[in-house]
Write an enzyme that holds these catalytic residues in place. Structure first.
Site, PDB file in Angstrom:
ATOM      1  N   ASP A 227       0.671  -1.532   0.051  1.00 43.73           N
ATOM      2  CA  ASP A 227       0.128  -0.056   0.052  1.00 43.73           C
ATOM      3  C   ASP A 227       0.962   1.459   0.081  1.00 43.73           C
ATOM      4  OD1 ASP A 227      -2.848   1.099   0.540  1.00 43.73           O
ATOM      5  OD2 ASP A 227      -1.433   2.320   2.092  1.00 43.73           O
ATOM      6  N   ASN A 235      -2.946  12.946  -4.985  1.00 45.88           N
ATOM      7  CA  ASN A 235      -3.932  13.679  -5.975  1.00 45.88           C
ATOM      8  C   ASN A 235      -4.624  14.895  -5.091  1.00 45.88           C
ATOM      9  OD1 ASN A 235      -4.150  11.240  -7.571  1.00 45.88           O
ATOM     10  ND2 ASN A 235      -5.366  10.178  -6.201  1.00 45.88           N
ATOM     11  N   HIS A 240      -4.791  14.503 -10.067  1.00 44.35           N
ATOM     12  CA  HIS A 240      -5.086  13.090 -10.423  1.00 44.35           C
ATOM     13  C   HIS A 240      -4.353  12.510 -11.578  1.00 44.35           C
ATOM     14  CE1 HIS A 240      -8.406  12.120  -7.817  1.00 44.35           C
ATOM     15  NE2 HIS A 240      -8.829  13.529  -8.109  1.00 44.35           N
ATOM     16  N   ASP A 244      -1.654   9.464 -11.295  1.00 38.68           N
ATOM     17  CA  ASP A 244      -1.714   8.502 -12.453  1.00 38.68           C
ATOM     18  C   ASP A 244      -0.380   8.132 -12.883  1.00 38.68           C
ATOM     19  OD1 ASP A 244      -4.365   8.106 -12.327  1.00 38.68           O
ATOM     20  OD2 ASP A 244      -4.893   9.169 -14.162  1.00 38.68           O
ATOM     21  N   GLU A 270      -4.321   2.492  -5.056  1.00 39.67           N
ATOM     22  CA  GLU A 270      -3.037   2.557  -4.713  1.00 39.67           C
ATOM     23  C   GLU A 270      -2.349   1.325  -3.916  1.00 39.67           C
ATOM     24  OE1 GLU A 270      -5.115   3.973  -0.695  1.00 39.67           O
ATOM     25  OE2 GLU A 270      -5.331   3.873  -2.900  1.00 39.67           O
TER      26      GLU A 270
END
Length: 347
Positions: A227, A235, A240, A244, A270
């Site tokens: 994680d 973000n 965003h 990405d 994530e």
């Protein structure tokens, strides 16, 4: 890029029913031809005609159909299917050489060639070999046909071959396009569009396979859930699109630091999942710690420094997807509640 071995396996699988039913249908048609033979040839000749049309070819075709039910007999089926037309051609040659009007049976030779290419179920290369044998056999008709009749016979042989080969070639091209399209759809269905890694569906498939294999052969494997720490801030602070790009970059970083036999997948959002084959708890823990340090030391292009937390477990006897995932999830929970940027183990 066409995987020839995989394509041929796919092609054979898709044509099994075709081979099975075409062989049965052709055998039935030969049996129906027997009464007609009795009307065409003399009493002395009917025994020879029935030998091939009733007692040789139908049994061979039915054997081909029967072999199609057994996977271990596929190669035998294909070889028999490849040479069955040659037997038909030999029979036709003997029959036409013994009767007064060979033109009554010569069309069987043309039909045989067309049958090979269009509906036999043979792939193009095998069909070409089979048709080539039939054409070679048919050339012996020269010894009992008049020169003019042989030229006409040769013309129809060329026509049957041309039409048959062209049809088979176009079908082969169509089959290859269908196969590649199907492979692309399958790849899309099991691949995460953003990172290019396998997705959750593929993860479930791989994990189920490894659990099943361990019931037959002891082949230990480890599982890690990864994680990204405080990913939401990426973000929120960078947008965003930057998030990405960061996911793509970290996925590549992890991928570059695992073994070829390890399988990295995007678990979702994530989170990533890593299946390490043929390892023990020490092995996967060491690997995961190495990855964690690589991530910690890496400067990501748009977001700078980031860290990850990981939960690690190893396969236990009689594990299910639920039990092994529960342990990995518990280990990840411990890592996130121990200050993050660490690897925890639940064995």
């Amino acid at each position: 890029m066409l995987d020839t071995t995989k394509y041929e396996k796919w092609l054979l699988t898709s044509r099994i029913l075709q081979i099975r039913y075409i062989a049965i249908l052709t055998a039935i048609l030969y049996c129906f031809a027997a009464p007609l033979d009795s009307l065409i040839v003399t009493t002395k000749q009917v025994a020879l005609v029935h030998l091939f049309h009733l007692y040789v070819l139908p049994p061979i075709l039915l054997i081909i159909s029967g072999l199609s039910f057994f996977k271990k007999s596929y190669s035998k089926m294909i070889y028999l299917l490849l040479f069955a037309p040659a037997i038909a051609a030999i029979g036709n040659l003997l029959i036409t050489s013994k009767i007064d009007n060979p033109n009554l049976y010569l069309p069987e030779m043309y039909l045989c060639i067309f049958w090979i290419f269009t509906i036999s179920g043979l792939k193009l290369s095998h069909a070409s070999i089979s048709a080539g044998i039939v054409i070679f056999i048919s050339s012996f008709s020269f010894f009992y046909l008049s020169y003019e009749a042989f030229l006409v016979h040769l013309f129809w042989i060329i026509c049957a071959t041309s039409f048959g080969f062209t049809g088979a070639y176009l079908l082969d091209r169509s089959n290859k396009k269908s196969f590649l399209h199907e492979e692309a759809l399958v790849e899309m269905a099991r691949t995460d569009k953003l990172t290019g890694l396998y997705n959750r569906a593929k993860f479930d498939e791989v994990l189920a396979y490894e659990l099943s294999r361990n019931k037959r052969v002891h082949h230990p494997f480890g599982l890690a859930l990864i994680d990204i720490d405080f990913f939401k801030l990426v973000n929120d602070n960078f947008g965003h699109h930057a998030g990405d790009d960061f996911l793509i970059e970290i996925a590549q970083l992890i991928q570059n630091n695992i073994r070829e036999t390890d399988i990295l997948m995007r678990w979702g959002g994530e989170e990533f999942a890593l299946i390490c084959l043929g390892t023990d708890l020490t092995g996967i823990s060491t690997l995961m710690e190495n990855i964690r340090k690589k991530v910690e030391q890496h400067h990501f292009v748009k977001v700078g420094k980031k860290t990850i937390s990981a939960g690690v477990t190893i396969y236990r006897e009689n594990d299910t997807q639920t039990t092994i995932l529960t342990r990995a999830d518990e280990a990840l929970y411990l890592a996130k509640n121990s200050g993050r940027n660490c690897t925890k183990i639940v064995s």
